[in-house]
Design a protein around this motif. Structure first.
Motif, short mmCIF file in Angstrom:
data_model
loop_
_atom_site.label_atom_id
_atom_site.label_comp_id
_atom_site.label_asym_id
_atom_site.label_seq_id
_atom_site.Cartn_x
_atom_site.Cartn_y
_atom_site.Cartn_z
N ASP A 1 0.83 -1.19 0.00
CA ASP A 1 0.00 0.00 0.00
C ASP A 1 0.87 1.25 0.00
OD1 ASP A 1 -1.63 -2.16 0.47
OD2 ASP A 1 -2.91 -1.12 1.90
N ASP A 2 2.04 1.18 0.67
CA ASP A 2 2.93 2.33 0.78
C ASP A 2 3.59 2.70 -0.54
OD1 ASP A 2 2.37 2.59 3.41
OD2 ASP A 2 4.16 1.55 4.14
N THR A 3 3.92 1.70 -1.35
CA THR A 3 4.66 1.99 -2.60
C THR A 3 3.73 2.05 -3.81
OG1 THR A 3 5.12 -0.38 -2.90
CG2 THR A 3 6.79 0.93 -1.76
N PHE A 4 2.44 1.90 -3.60
CA PHE A 4 1.48 1.99 -4.70
C PHE A 4 1.42 3.44 -5.21
CE2 PHE A 4 -2.77 2.54 -6.48
CZ PHE A 4 -2.89 1.44 -7.30
N ALA B 1 -8.38 1.89 -4.30
CA ALA B 1 -8.49 0.96 -3.17
C ALA B 1 -7.48 -0.15 -3.41
CB ALA B 1 -9.90 0.38 -3.08
N VAL B 2 -6.59 -0.36 -2.44
CA VAL B 2 -5.44 -1.23 -2.65
C VAL B 2 -5.40 -2.33 -1.59
CG1 VAL B 2 -2.92 -1.34 -2.83
CG2 VAL B 2 -4.14 0.70 -3.62
N HIS B 3 -5.10 -3.54 -2.04
CA HIS B 3 -4.77 -4.64 -1.13
C HIS B 3 -3.41 -5.14 -1.59
CE1 HIS B 3 -5.02 -7.84 1.66
NE2 HIS B 3 -5.51 -8.76 0.86
N GLY B 4 -2.36 -4.61 -0.98
CA GLY B 4 -1.02 -4.81 -1.49
C GLY B 4 -0.23 -5.87 -0.74
N GLN B 5 0.91 -6.22 -1.34
CA GLN B 5 1.83 -7.20 -0.76
C GLN B 5 3.20 -6.95 -1.37
OE1 GLN B 5 0.54 -11.30 -1.32
NE2 GLN B 5 2.59 -12.09 -0.98
N LYS B 6 4.25 -7.14 -0.57
CA LYS B 6 5.60 -6.92 -1.06
C LYS B 6 5.99 -8.00 -2.08
CE LYS B 6 10.33 -6.70 0.81
NZ LYS B 6 10.87 -5.34 0.88
#
Length: 281
Positions: free
Chosen positions: A39-42, A55-60
DNA sequence: ATGCCGACAGGATGTCGA
């Protein structure tokens, strides 16, 4: 309302291409998969500058899904119901208001599921420690895929009961039928073409969903993915695995569904192309 | 039989994708 799905294969590596496509295609909603960002690097600012909410569901490093929308994004749900400890970001769902009503939209990145067998590859020297490592790393990917599809089915069943316009769109990592593949023999031993994988997708469709693209044409030879390797794009050796599944209430409002094939020939392309659907909502 | 290509993390090359 114009809605779209696109496995971008890293949103940061693909930012220029995604921006260009948004300017040209002007979808109201874009579901992205494999954003490979937290979410931080989106790059939310870049999309906001083009008039989209995010709307983001992120993962490294791996996976990651997002929804961009020109309209408000409400009632956001991140992740599928399931066991704790599943850290893979593969599902995000939200409610989007149209001109005449709401549509619920999910961005889906189903597991690949390869390799099929625990010992399909080399097992090193065969000493117990290496064997154990190989087993730990390679066991269960196909099982995880099938289990994840079961979890998606269970969740989709609940959503269908709402009897509202609903679009479950994304990279299903299943080749639905042989006509969705340039050469079924090439994919016969791949997780994407296994009978169990196809049955898992069918089980979801049989709840009451329709493959939007297949509601438009029965013709073979329409693909959404071409491998980077071996000149697959140049030889048109593709597969159709990016799908838009519509509830009856959404399907009755559908006016078009297309695959934006030329995107694959663009500058620094993703290996997938956008699939677009028009809904009279 | 396997790699082919590409992204990522990290700082070389292994992992993963489909």
């Amino acid at each position: 309302m114009k809605i779209a799905t696109w496995n971008v294969n890293s949103v940061r590596a693909r930012l220029a291409a995604v921006e260009a496509w948004l300017r040209e295609a002007r979808p109201d909603v874009l579901c992205m998969q494999e954003i490979k960002s937290t979410d931080d690097t989106f790059p939310a600012q870049a999309f906001e500058d083009l008039g989209y909410n995010c709307a983001v569901h992120g993962q490294k490093t791996y996976n990651g899904v997002a929804i961009l929308s020109k309209r408000p994004i409400e009632d956001i749900t991140r992740g599928l119901p399931g066991p704790d400890g599943d850290e893979q970001a593969r599902y995000i769902e939200a409610l989007i208001p149209g001109d005449t009503g709401m549509v619920r939209i999910a961005s889906i990145y189903a597991p690949n599921g390869n390799p099929l067998e625990a010992f399909s590859g080399k097992v090193g020297t065969g000493f117990p420690p290496e064997t154990a490592t190989k087993q730990k790393n390679e066991t269960g990917k196909f099982a995880y895929k099938l289990d994840w599809m079961k979890r998606l089915k269970a969740h989709a069943e609940g959503l269908l009961a709402l009897k509202e316009p609903l679009a479950l769109m994304g990279d299903y990592n299943v080749i639905p039928a042989d006509i969705d593949c340039h050469d079924p023999a090439v994919w016969a031993n791949d997780a994407l073409a296994q009978p169990q994988s196809r049955a898992a997708l069918r089980a979801i469709e049989h709840l009451g969903f329709t493959d939007a693209f297949r509601a438009q044409t029965a013709a073979a030879g329409h693909y959404s993915f071409w491998d980077y390797q071996a000149g697959a794009w140049q030889k048109n050796r593709g597969i159709r695995i990016d799908l838009i599944l519509l509830s009856p209430q959404a399907l009755d409002r559908m006016t078009a569904c297309t695959i934006d094939k030329p995107v694959r020939g663009g500058e620094k392309p993703s290996d997938h192309v956008p699939v677009v659907c028009e809904l009279n909502i």
